[in-house]
Design an enzyme around this catalytic site. Sequence first.
Site, short mmCIF file in Angstrom:
data_model
loop_
_atom_site.label_atom_id
_atom_site.label_comp_id
_atom_site.label_asym_id
_atom_site.label_seq_id
_atom_site.Cartn_x
_atom_site.Cartn_y
_atom_site.Cartn_z
N THR A 20 -58.54 9.48 24.21
CA THR A 20 -58.29 8.67 23.00
C THR A 20 -57.98 9.55 21.80
O THR A 20 -57.25 9.14 20.90
CB THR A 20 -59.54 7.80 22.72
OG1 THR A 20 -59.67 6.86 23.79
CG2 THR A 20 -59.44 7.05 21.41
N SER A 70 -59.13 9.84 30.50
CA SER A 70 -60.15 10.52 31.31
C SER A 70 -60.85 9.60 32.30
O SER A 70 -61.59 10.07 33.16
CB SER A 70 -61.17 11.26 30.44
OG SER A 70 -62.17 10.40 29.97
N THR A 103 -63.40 10.34 26.18
CA THR A 103 -64.86 10.20 26.13
C THR A 103 -65.45 9.69 27.45
O THR A 103 -66.62 9.92 27.73
CB THR A 103 -65.29 9.22 25.02
OG1 THR A 103 -64.67 7.95 25.27
CG2 THR A 103 -64.90 9.72 23.65
N ASP A 104 -64.63 8.96 28.24
CA ASP A 104 -65.21 8.25 29.39
C ASP A 104 -65.87 9.17 30.41
O ASP A 104 -66.90 8.82 30.99
CB ASP A 104 -64.13 7.40 30.08
CG ASP A 104 -63.75 6.18 29.25
OD1 ASP A 104 -64.48 5.85 28.30
OD2 ASP A 104 -62.71 5.55 29.57
#
Length: 326
Positions: A20, A70, A103-104
């Site tokens: 992101t 990700s 971030t995932d």
Amino acid sequence: MQVVFVKKIQKVVVLGTGGTIAGTAANASEQVAYTAAQVGVAQLTAALPGLDAALAGRQLVVEQVAQLDSKDMDHATWQLLARRCAHWLAQADVDALVITHGTDTIEETAWFLQAVLQPSKPVVMVCAMRPASSNEADGPQNLHDALVVSAQPLAAGVSVVCAGVIHNARHVQKVHPYRLDAFSSGDAGPLGWIQADQVRWLSAPQAAPVSTGTLAEQVTRTAVNQWPVVEVVLSHAGASRRPVDALVQAGVAGLVVAASGNGTVHHEVQAALLDAQRRGVHVRRSTRCQEGPMVGNSSPWPDMDGLSPLKARISLMLELLAESEV
Ligand code: ASP
């Protein structure tokens, strides 16, 4: 004759992988419907406010290693990233690495890199919860903070910087799907904080438990389709043995059970795991609780030193890879 020693300028290398932080939406007020991994890492760093201050006299080098959301992170990208990190970390004039990431799965990549590379130099991973196109973009501040942290010798090893908090690769977990401060290190607490370019350390990073001198070499050399297959199974109310049996049937080398509470496992899953173990599958246990390691040992399977199920999966995979003949 006068000999003049010229000190070489040190470098900080920013490796881009997407996420992101590199995402864009149709307009600046859109915070949710966006596409991750659209903007190159060179563009992200070029646009960074306060770049000179964050570099602290170091030369900036950027490299786009991957460009993905990700959620789709895979072992091939991990292998490539480990190779590029190892390459740059071996250069005497490279002080530190910064890695932009979604971030995932950042916590998984952070643990993978820490376990494989055990870097003595700082490797600071950074992300964002709003796309680069957003009027609330948090990526620029997070990236600035990551560069400042990377100049700190105490930052040795892999860490994750987000929303002014510095997390250890071992403990960090994404705990919220939307808010800017989306990460927690649970009851271990963060490594420290960064505010207005000032770093306050709470504790120094710890060495990872997985260590063999040849692990990095083995991970970068072994084709990813030869990496041992390790999956996570969940123990929950109403659980059955079906997922374990199907995975054993499919030929997994290892299973991590995400156990309830202090390592308890539903009796159906437990029976299936014992059968799996009898068939040579390596079984490990980790709690599905968000905070705190399990205490005591109430199960036939070793726990993974307080690692979350997702990180335990990585450690077991690396353990089996290190033992394999591949
Ligand atoms: N799906 C995005 C990713 O992990 C989410 C993010 O970066 O915040 O790449």
